[in-house]
Design a protein around this motif. Structure first.
Motif, PDB file in Angstrom:
ATOM      1  N   TYR A  62       0.519   3.998   1.684  1.00 31.78           N
ATOM      2  CA  TYR A  62       0.698   4.807   2.777  1.00 31.78           C
ATOM      3  C   TYR A  62       1.896   3.883   3.494  1.00 31.78           C
ATOM      4  O   TYR A  62       2.153   4.559   4.542  1.00 31.78           O
ATOM      5  CB  TYR A  62      -0.757   4.689   3.551  1.00 31.78           C
ATOM      6  N   PHE A  63       2.330   2.772   3.228  1.00 31.59           N
ATOM      7  CA  PHE A  63       3.312   2.126   3.886  1.00 31.59           C
ATOM      8  C   PHE A  63       4.690   2.552   2.872  1.00 31.59           C
ATOM      9  O   PHE A  63       5.688   2.870   3.606  1.00 31.59           O
ATOM     10  CB  PHE A  63       3.151   0.761   3.826  1.00 31.59           C
ATOM     11  N   VAL A  95       0.022  11.044   2.491  1.00 28.12           N
ATOM     12  CA  VAL A  95       1.266  10.547   2.884  1.00 28.12           C
ATOM     13  C   VAL A  95       2.229  11.528   2.682  1.00 28.12           C
ATOM     14  O   VAL A  95       3.364  11.855   3.700  1.00 28.12           O
ATOM     15  CB  VAL A  95       1.662   9.322   2.055  1.00 28.12           C
ATOM     16  N   LEU A 135      -4.756   9.110  -0.888  1.00 22.88           N
ATOM     17  CA  LEU A 135      -3.478   8.261  -0.036  1.00 22.88           C
ATOM     18  C   LEU A 135      -2.062   8.984  -0.212  1.00 22.88           C
ATOM     19  O   LEU A 135      -1.638   9.181   0.702  1.00 22.88           O
ATOM     20  CB  LEU A 135      -3.683   7.067  -0.366  1.00 22.88           C
ATOM     21  N   PRO A 153       0.839  -1.385  -0.090  1.00 22.84           N
ATOM     22  CA  PRO A 153       0.146   0.070   0.045  1.00 22.84           C
ATOM     23  C   PRO A 153       0.978   1.125   0.066  1.00 22.84           C
ATOM     24  O   PRO A 153       1.831   1.145   0.450  1.00 22.84           O
ATOM     25  CB  PRO A 153      -0.673  -0.169   1.291  1.00 22.84           C
TER      26      PRO A 153
END
Lengths: 335, 333
Positions: free
Chosen positions: B164-165, B279, B275, B162
Motif C-alpha cells: 500500500y506504500f 491500491v 491490498l 508494504p
C-alpha cells in the motif's frame, strides 16, 4: 544448570587457544568454554548491519515512549487544526514539500492542517505497541502449544499440528479484516484507540502463533530425544522439570529469533488493517491510516504519503536487519 | 494413488466446511455476544421494527444458526430459493447466497470479479517466479560478490515494503511524474489484450517485486544449503561440468521448497489480493470482499471466504501432488 548443548559449545577461536594452552603446559589458566549467549554476543558485535538495525529499533522505541514530550517541544497537539497553513482554495499545505518548515517539521496534513510530525510519533506508539504485544501473544501461545505438541506427542500433537496447518492455510488477512470489523470499537472501558489496540493485538497475535508453534514443536521433537534429557530423566527429573529446566533454555534462542522476526510482519499487518479502515479508528493517528487518507491526495501532496510510508519501511527494515543478525549470531550452523 | 487422492479430497472438503463454519460463527455469534443484531448492522440503526423483522425473515436470521448453515450448504450443492418480498428468487446451484444489499446473487457477482483477480495473480506470479528465482540463484552462485550483496540488499528492502506504500509510490512515479503508464483502469483481456496488458503492468510489477524479494532470499538460502551437500561435491569430483552440476543436480533439490511456497502464495492470492486491489482500484475478489466487509454484506463475505479457502485448499493439494513428482523421496500412500 542445564546440561544442554549450551554448555558444550565452543567456537573455533577458543578451540585454537585451548590447544595452545596445552602446549604451554598446565601452569597457564585453562580456557573456559563460552556459553551460547557469549558467542552470540561476540558475533552480533561484529555484525555492523544488525547493530545498525538494533540502534534504529531502540531509537524508535524511545521516540514512541517520549512521543508526548517530543510533541510538546517540537510539535503541536495531534488533533489541533491549523487552517492558516493551508491553501484556502485547494486545502493543500502552503509551501514546498507538504508544508515542511521549522514550525511543522514534517509538514501538515492536507484539508486539516494537523501536524504530521506529532501524528507520526503517536503512530509509532500504536504501531510498536501492537507489534510487540501481538508478538508476545503469538510467542506465548506458540510456545505452550508447540511444547505440548512436541513433548506429549500422540493425539495432542496430531490435534495441535492439524490446527496449525489449518490456520496457516487460511485466508488470514481476509479473516482479520472480517473479525476486526465485527468487534466493537469501544470495550473494556478503554477509549477507542486502546480498545482497538487490544483487538488488533488479539487478532494479529492469534494468527501469528502457528509460526512460532511449528518451530518450537520441531525443536522440541529433536531435543526430546537428546542425551541430556535422557540423563535428566534417569536422575529422576519429572516432566515439568524437564520442560522448564532442560528444554525451555535450549528453545530460548529460536524463540527469541522468531519473535523478533514476527514483529516486522505485525507492524505491516497493523498498518495494512489501518490502511483498509478497520484498524486504529480516526482521528487517532496511525501510519496505515495516514497512508489511507493520502490516497485521494497523493498526486498533489506526495509528501503526505511518503512520510508515513518511509517510516513503516525504516521500522520494518530495522527489525528485519536486527532479526536476521540475531538469527545468524544464535545459529551455530550460520556461515 | 487413487486412495490417496480420495483421502486428500475428503480432507479438502472438510477444511472448506470448517472455514465456512468459522466464518458463519464469526458473523453470527460475535454480534450476539457483543449485543448487536446482524439485521440491525445490515439495515442501519434507524430502521423501524417492521423493517428489521422483514430483513430478519428474508435473511433467514430467525432460524437457529445450524439451520442457517445447513441452508447455506444446501445452496452450494443444490441451489435454493429466497423469499424477496412477494417474489421468490431462485438461486442456481453453486449458490453462495443472495446479497440483499446489492440485490444480486453472490455467485455471478463474484464470477465477474474473478477474471480481474486471476489476471493480477497469474501475471504477477510469472514475473516474481522468474525474477526472484533467477536473482536468488545468481546470488547463491556468486556468494559474497557485489551482485550478491546488491540483490540481497534490494531483497531485504523489498520484504520490508508494504504494497500500500509501493503501490502509491509507483503510481506517483510512473504515472504522474514520468507519464510512462496510464492511470489504471482495468480492461478485460477479451476486449483488448494490449490495453489489458498495459493497464496491468504496474500492478504486476509492484506486486511481483515484493514477492520476488522473498523468493530471492529463499532461493539463495536453499541453493547455498544444497551447494554444500556431499552429492554436489561428488558430482564435481566425477568431472561433470559446472553447468550440469548446477543445472541438473543443484537446481532440482535447491528449488523444490520453492514449489511449495509458490503454490501456497498463488493460492492465497487467487482468493483476492485485498491490498493490491485496493491500491490499484482493481475490482477483483479482494476489492469486493473489502466492500462487503465495510457494508456488512454477510453473503458476499461468506462467498469470498469460500472461494479464497477453495483456492488455498486446491493449491495445497496441487503442491503435494507436484512435490511427489519432483522429489523422489516423497511417496504417496
Amino acid at each position: 544448570m542445564s546440561l544442554g548443548p549450551e554448555a558444550s559449545v565452543t567456537d573455533e577461536e577458543s578451540a585454537l587457544t585451548a590447544d595452545a594452552a596445552e602446549v604451554r603446559g598446565p601452569a597457564e589458566k585453562a580456557i573456559a568454554g563460552r556459553s551460547l549467549k557469549q558467542i552470540a554476543w561476540r558475533r552480533l558485535k561484529k555484525d555492523k548491519v544488525a547493530l545498525g538495525g538494533a540502534c534504529v529499533v531502540i531509537f524508535l522505541i524511545l521516540i514512541a515512549i517520549l512521543a508526548p514530550l517530543l510533541t510538546k517541544w517540537f510539535g503541536h497537539p495531534i488533533d489541533e487544526f491549523h487552517n492558516e497553513t493551508l491553501d484556502p482554495t485547494f486545502g493543500t499545505p502552503k509551501g514546498a514539500f507538504g508544508g515542511i518548515s521549522t514550525e511543522f517539521l514534517f509538514g501538515v496534513e492536507p484539508d486539516s492542517g494537523r501536524d504530521i510530525f506529532s501524528r507520526v510519533l503517536y503512530g509509532a506508539q500504536t504501531s510498536l505497541t501492537v507489534a510487540f504485544l501481538s508478538a508476545l501473544v503469538s510467542t506465548i501461545l506458540g510456545v505452550i502449544f508447540g511444547l505440548a505438541a512436541g513433548f506429549l506427542g500422540g493425539w495432542v500433537d496430531a490435534t495441535i499440528s492439524r490446527v496449525m496447518d489449518f490456520l496457516l492455510a487460511f485466508p488470514q488477512l481476509l479473516f482479520s479484516i472480517a473479525l476486526v470489523s465485527v468487534l466493537p470499537y469501544e470495550m473494556l472501558g478503554l477509549n477507542a484507540r486502546w480498545s482497538r489496540v487490544a483487538v488488533l493485538v488479539c487478532v494479529i497475535g492469534f494468527f501469528g502463533w502457528p509460526y512460532i508453534g511449528r518451530i518450537v514443536r520441531g525443536q522440541t521433537l529433536s531435543l526430546r530425544e537428546r542425551e541430556f534429557v535422557e540423563a535428566a530423566r534417569s536422575m529422576g527429573a519429572r516432566s515439568p522439570r524437564i520442560l522448564m529446566r532442560e528444554l525451555l533454555p535450549n528453545l530460548a534462542a529460536p524463540i527469541l529469533v522468531y519473535t523478533t522476526l514476527i514483529i516486522p510482519t505485525n507492524i505491516l499487518t497493523e498498518a495494512a488493517l489501518s490502511f483498509l479502515g478497520v484498524g486504529i479508528p480516526p482521528p487517532n493517528p496511525s501510519w496505515g491510516g495516514m497512508l489511507s487518507s493520502a490516497v485521494p491526495v497523493y498526486q498533489i501532496d506526495p509528501m503526505f504519503m511518503i512520510i508515513p510510508g518511509t517510516l513503516i519501511f525504516i521500522t520494518v527494515l530495522a527489525f528485519n536487519l536486527f532479526g536476521d543478525g540475531l538469527r545468524d549470531a544464535l545459529d551455530p550452523k550460520a556461515r | 494413488m487413487v486412495a490417496y487422492l480420495i483421502r486428500r479430497l475428503i480432507n479438502a472438503v472438510l477444511t472448506l466446511l470448517v472455514v465456512t463454519l468459522v466464518t458463519f460463527g464469526i458473523f453470527f455469534m460475535v454480534p450476539k455476544l457483543t449485543g448487536s443484531d446482524p439485521a440491525l448492522l445490515y439495515i442501519g440503526k434507524t430502521a423501524d421494527k417492521v423493517a428489521v423483522e422483514g430483513i430478519r425473515e428474508k435473511m433467514g436470521l430467525s432460524d437457529p444458526i445450524l439451520v442457517q448453515y445447513g441452508k447455506f450448504l444446501k445452496g452450494i450443492v443444490a441451489g435454493r430459493d429466497y423469499a424477496n418480498g412477494p417474489d421468490v428468487q431462485h438461486c442456481d446451484a453453486p449458490c453462495l447466497g443472495y446479497s440483499f444489499k446489492t440485490e444480486q446473487e453472490v455467485t455471478p457477482l463474484l464470477m465477474d470479479d474473478l477474471p480481474v483477480t486471476l489476471s493480477l495473480a497469474l501475471g504477477a506470479a510469472i514475473l516474481w517466479l522468474i525474477g526472484g528465482v533467477t536473482a536468488g540463484v545468481i546470488s547463491a552462485l556468486r556468494k559474497g560478490s557485489i551482485p550478491d550483496r546488491a540483490v540481497m540488499f534490494i531483497a531485504l528492502a523489498g520484504v520490508s515494503l508494504p504494497i500500500y506504500f509501493t503501490g502509491l509510490l509507483s503510481k506517483q512515479i510512473f504515472v504522474n511524474w514520468l507519464g510512462w503508464l496510464p492511470e489504471g483502469n482495468y480492461v478485460p483481456f477479451l476486449e483488448s489484450p494490449s490495453e489489458w496488458f498495459i493497464q496491468m503492468l504496474l500492478p504486476w510489477i509492484t506486486l511481483a517485486f515484493l514477492f520476488a524479494a522473498t523468493y530471492a532470499r529463499l532461493t539463495r538460502a536453499n541453493m547455498l544449503e544444497t551447494l554444500g551437500e556431499d552429492y554436489i561435491r561428488t558430482a564435481r569430483a566425477k568431472g561433470l561440468t559446472e553447468r550440469i552440476v548446477i543445472g541438473k543436480h543443484a537446481l532440482r533439490s535447491g528449488l523444490t521448497p520453492i514449489v511449495t511456497i509458490f503454490g501456497l502464495d498463488l493460492g492465497a492470492l487467487l482468493g483476492g489480493a485485498v491490498l493490491t486491489e485496493a491500491v490499484f482500484n482493481l475490482r477483483g475478489l479482494g476489492y469486493q470482499a473489502l466492500q462487503a466487509i465495510r457494508g456488512n454484506d454477510l453473503p458476499v463475505i461468506l462467498g469470498v471466504t469460500m472461494i479464497a479457502a477453495f483456492f488455498i485448499v486446491i493449491a495445497n493439494l496441487v503442491v503435494d501432488l507436484v512435490y511427489s513428482a519432483i522429489d523422489p523421496r516423497v511417496r504417496l500412500g
